[in-house]
Design a protein around this motif. Structure first.
Motif, PDB file in Angstrom:
ATOM      1  N   ILE A 153      24.131  39.523   6.784  1.00  0.00           N
ATOM      2  CA  ILE A 153      24.269  38.278   7.558  1.00  0.00           C
ATOM      3  C   ILE A 153      24.979  37.282   6.652  1.00  0.00           C
ATOM      4  N   ILE A 154      26.147  36.813   7.105  1.00  0.00           N
ATOM      5  CA  ILE A 154      27.053  36.104   6.200  1.00  0.00           C
ATOM      6  C   ILE A 154      27.426  34.740   6.751  1.00  0.00           C
ATOM      7  N   GLY A 155      27.159  33.700   5.955  1.00  0.00           N
ATOM      8  CA  GLY A 155      27.691  32.382   6.325  1.00  0.00           C
ATOM      9  C   GLY A 155      26.678  31.261   6.291  1.00  0.00           C
ATOM     10  N   ASP A 156      26.720  30.474   7.355  1.00  0.00           N
ATOM     11  CA  ASP A 156      26.012  29.193   7.416  1.00  0.00           C
ATOM     12  C   ASP A 156      24.544  29.419   7.815  1.00  0.00           C
ATOM     13  N   ILE A 157      23.799  30.101   6.910  1.00  0.00           N
ATOM     14  CA  ILE A 157      22.425  30.507   7.214  1.00  0.00           C
ATOM     15  C   ILE A 157      21.543  29.321   7.604  1.00  0.00           C
ATOM     16  N   ARG A 158      21.716  28.233   6.873  1.00  0.00           N
ATOM     17  CA  ARG A 158      20.795  27.111   7.058  1.00  0.00           C
ATOM     18  C   ARG A 158      20.829  26.543   8.482  1.00  0.00           C
ATOM     19  N   HIS A 159      22.047  26.479   9.073  1.00  0.00           N
ATOM     20  CA  HIS A 159      22.149  25.877  10.398  1.00  0.00           C
ATOM     21  C   HIS A 159      22.096  26.899  11.523  1.00  0.00           C
ATOM     22  N   SER A 160      21.935  28.147  11.146  1.00  0.00           N
ATOM     23  CA  SER A 160      22.001  29.178  12.174  1.00  0.00           C
ATOM     24  C   SER A 160      20.667  29.318  12.891  1.00  0.00           C
ATOM     25  N   ARG A 161      20.781  29.444  14.222  1.00  0.00           N
ATOM     26  CA  ARG A 161      19.572  29.676  15.007  1.00  0.00           C
ATOM     27  C   ARG A 161      19.105  31.119  14.911  1.00  0.00           C
ATOM     28  N   VAL A 162      20.014  32.014  14.525  1.00  0.00           N
ATOM     29  CA  VAL A 162      19.650  33.422  14.604  1.00  0.00           C
ATOM     30  C   VAL A 162      19.498  34.105  13.254  1.00  0.00           C
ATOM     31  N   ALA A 163      20.030  33.491  12.194  1.00  0.00           N
ATOM     32  CA  ALA A 163      20.035  34.186  10.908  1.00  0.00           C
ATOM     33  C   ALA A 163      18.625  34.599  10.500  1.00  0.00           C
ATOM     34  N   ARG A 213      28.728  31.520  12.669  1.00  0.00           N
ATOM     35  CA  ARG A 213      29.651  30.430  12.920  1.00  0.00           C
ATOM     36  C   ARG A 213      29.396  29.275  11.947  1.00  0.00           C
ATOM     37  N   VAL A 214      30.474  28.727  11.352  1.00  0.00           N
ATOM     38  CA  VAL A 214      30.331  27.488  10.591  1.00  0.00           C
ATOM     39  C   VAL A 214      30.135  26.370  11.616  1.00  0.00           C
ATOM     40  N   GLN A 215      28.973  25.773  11.574  1.00  0.00           N
ATOM     41  CA  GLN A 215      28.615  24.802  12.610  1.00  0.00           C
ATOM     42  C   GLN A 215      29.039  23.413  12.167  1.00  0.00           C
ATOM     43  N   HIS A 216      30.345  23.165  12.275  1.00  0.00           N
ATOM     44  CA  HIS A 216      30.882  21.862  11.857  1.00  0.00           C
ATOM     45  C   HIS A 216      30.038  20.725  12.397  1.00  0.00           C
ATOM     46  N   GLU A 217      29.584  20.877  13.641  1.00  0.00           N
ATOM     47  CA  GLU A 217      28.898  19.763  14.293  1.00  0.00           C
ATOM     48  C   GLU A 217      27.506  19.520  13.723  1.00  0.00           C
ATOM     49  N   ALA A 254      29.779  33.870  18.199  1.00  0.00           N
ATOM     50  CA  ALA A 254      30.774  33.083  18.934  1.00  0.00           C
ATOM     51  C   ALA A 254      30.171  31.750  19.395  1.00  0.00           C
ATOM     52  N   PRO A 255      30.968  30.715  19.664  1.00  0.00           N
ATOM     53  CA  PRO A 255      32.425  30.721  19.548  1.00  0.00           C
ATOM     54  C   PRO A 255      32.893  30.894  18.101  1.00  0.00           C
TER      55      PRO A 255
ATOM     56  N   GLN C  77      34.050  21.693  23.911  1.00  0.00           N
ATOM     57  CA  GLN C  77      33.653  20.568  23.064  1.00  0.00           C
ATOM     58  C   GLN C  77      33.460  20.982  21.603  1.00  0.00           C
ATOM     59  N   LYS C  78      33.241  22.263  21.361  1.00  0.00           N
ATOM     60  CA  LYS C  78      33.140  22.728  19.968  1.00  0.00           C
ATOM     61  C   LYS C  78      34.489  23.249  19.469  1.00  0.00           C
ATOM     62  N   GLY C  79      35.564  23.027  20.232  1.00  0.00           N
ATOM     63  CA  GLY C  79      36.890  23.416  19.784  1.00  0.00           C
ATOM     64  C   GLY C  79      37.327  24.809  20.209  1.00  0.00           C
TER      65      GLY C  79
END
Lengths: 314, 314, 314
Positions: A153-163, A213-217, A254-255, C77-79
């Motif tokens: 599992i790779i990436g934005d772990i902290r903000h991920s709902r599923v990680a 996903r990198v959750q910019h928001e 996704a997205p 909205q998320k691009g």
């Protein structure tokens, strides 16, 4: 007993397999519809295309009537609480409900107080059980089983709902989970740091490369990476894809941010199951909704309204 | 003759009883559907959860197709008038329409010019006939009749869509109506001040305590009360509830401002009919829609389109 | 082969007549429904009442399930790109799609890459084929044929989605097209200036006076006309209507700016086909959707999902 679906953590292993089995049956063409007209509503307090539309298709395939609910034009604008909104929908005859809300564990104020099943469509940075289940379905479809698999599992772990919930449930099902991505985005309270691998190693040794996903928001401070820097350091580049094991697959909820988490041309490559995951989402949601409704049928709750119960008691 | 439902004032007593009788039948499980496919649309120019969703459920139970209409994404944004919007919907085959609009008596520019029945879902500070009818249904359910009842309407009378029309119709049906709340929120042109009672007296002597929502969004100047001051002076506090007659009930059109008009813990107390009112709303709306559609069936208007009439005239 | 409907230019004359014939049959009561449950979605990235509702009615009459899609609350909205949004809807089982988008030829990035038919509901200042087709249907209904007719297209040619494509298709069908309106709003690259006529002459000699909406929202610089100036110089005033040939008709794509393009009292006069055009829009869209779906049925594409194909290949 009303059967909510709030987190995967609370599902027993056999319950998970039951849902996956029904999902597979729906994918194979199984027909199942509740008796009589049933109403549902999708309360999405955050933007969504995929999850909301996927639930809509699942609900319509099961013959449910979907009552439209747009937060922007609802009484939420007059300050109505979530509890009162849900109770209102229950009062007018809605039999089940899907909620996405920006607040972690928004459902804690509802459970035990509402009489219709809630399916969690995502809470804050918390959980997103139907996403987890569709990930499981996609892996099961590919490999038949979970034990013996290594899943990165790779990436934005902290903000991920599923990680974290995926890591938990995959481990319970017998898989080995490793993590990669920017170390500063890890929360060592929730992730076992001994499972951290450098990105190249993670990609090389896994059967499933699950990108987040990198959750910019959700990043409150400016990210320390440009899109290109992230892609080079932690993304699935064309070069890294070549290092993957011959049969291993790529997943992403996704997205997709193209050329950030994954190179544009890999999104629909042979290894990618990204759009397949979306397709599976409909079947998993059909199974989840069926499970909710059957919990009502047990008690025949959906067949009697308050008024009918009053009339019967006379 | 197209049967609009615009205000309760224009309904004769026997028409009110007819609607209530049908509503009771729908509550008891009566099935009624128009022949063939019929289309409807809900034009809500102001936020609403309850009324809009309630109409949607009512329409779907009657088998109507509901064409979605969101003001924010409609040609109203290009400056289209209400008349042209309604005429457009009529042209594309919509057979009946529900409208909520911020302008008092918005319907005056439509009546006589459109050929489909309009159900008023609320106009400005004017009327809200299906809310009145569901209030009547709830009282009738409780007491069987209206004559001999004393009903207290308490609160923001001036901005309420239902206070004056409820007072009028309840009086016509034989009940005695009294008022309470902040005196400065009364409009002595529309309310008979001799019916004003101090709040404690109103609560003590009534069979129905009908609270009105404080409409923060319609008070143009800053209110002279804090939420707590309002609650103490004019709200249904725990203390006042104890003064109520043994069998008397609490009503509120919702959304409730908890701890303003009513103490939080009373919203779902044994006396409260607040969520019951919402349930009744669906049945009353089914009855109102049936009445509209039957007015069309009389003239068979809904069966012929402009084109079909042209073809027949050749 | 997936049958998109993107522009009228690409339709052969016999294809146009096929669509018009089906539309006429639908107006006459023809029933046609696809086998099984089919899903569609309307992606409107610009405000619309008429076109969106008209498609909705057409889709429901054909028994399609319409999945709601609101741009404001979607992952756009998320691009998310248009391609990924459409691909997502395809993945979850949407079988056909209608798109309105502010970008000219937005569909160029989709054609050949998506497997579901797209019906163009309007692209930028480009095309709006179902509007063109409903205009043709209305003219055909009136005159039976196109050859020998003189049709004046009057107004904001440059910003109109239908002016140029209507001119093209009407000429191909045998009609003579002339133009009028503010000369500075003409683009001599796309309009043959030899066909320009002064407004009074255009009105006097035409069988069809086709007015275009002044698209305030697309004029980037302040217009050089007040509403009244435009009306006097280029609008259909009461005086000009009196100059029209006895049998000639008035058309307008709506929404109308009353007393700008056309005098208020002429909108529903005997010559006006404005609301008739709207009614025809539903039938033309039913025909267009039928054509799209039949292209799928040929290949039975809509019957197999990705999963089913996978299962079959095992």
């Amino acid at each position: 007993m009303v059967n909510h679906l709030l987190t995967t953590n609370e599902l027993k292993v056999e319950e998970i397999y039951e849902i996956l089995t029904d999902a597979k049956r729906f994918a194979g063409g199984m027909k199942w519809k509740p008796e009589g007209q049933m109403f549902t509503a999708n309360l999405f307090f955050e933007p969504s295309t995929r999850t909301k539309s996927s639930f809509e298709v699942a609900q319509r395939r099961l013959g449910l009537e979907v009552i439209p609910f747009e937060v922007l034009t609802s009484s939420v604008q007059k300050g109505e609480t979530l509890y009162d909104t849900v109770k209102t929908l229950e009062s007018i005859g809605v039999n089940s409900i899907v909620i996405r809300h920006e607040q972690d564990r928004y459902f804690d104020e509802l459970v035990g107080k509402v009489n219709i099943p809630i399916i969690n469509g995502g809470d804050g940075c918390g959980h997103h059980p139907t996403q987890s289940l569709l990930d499981l379905m996609t892996i099961q479809q590919e490999y038949g089983q979970f034990s013996g698999l290594k899943i990165a599992i790779i990436g934005d772990i902290r903000h991920s709902r599923v990680a974290r919930s995926n890591a938990d449930v995959l481990t319970r099902l017998g898989a080995e989970v490793i993590f990669s991505g920017p170390k500063e985005w890890f929360d060592t309270r929730s992730v076992d740091i001994s499972r951290y691998r450098p990105i190249d190693q993670a990609v090389q040794e896994s059967d499933v490369v699950m990108l987040l996903r990198v959750q910019h928001e959700r990043h409150q401070t400016k990210s320390s990476f440009t899109a290109n820097e992230y892609h080079q350091q932690f993304g699935l580049t064309l070069e890294r894809e070549k290092m993957m094991k011959p049969e291993s697959i790529i997943m992403h909820p996704a997205p997709v941010n193209r050329n950030v988490e994954i190179a544009d041309s890999l999104v629909e490559c042979k290894r990618s199951r990204i759009f397949k995951q979306m397709e599976n989402g409909v079947y998993v949601r059909m199974a989840a909704i069926k499970r909710s409704i059957e919990s009502l049928e047990g008690g025949k709750q959906y067949e009697t309204t308050y008024t009918e119960r009053m009339l019967h008691s006379i």
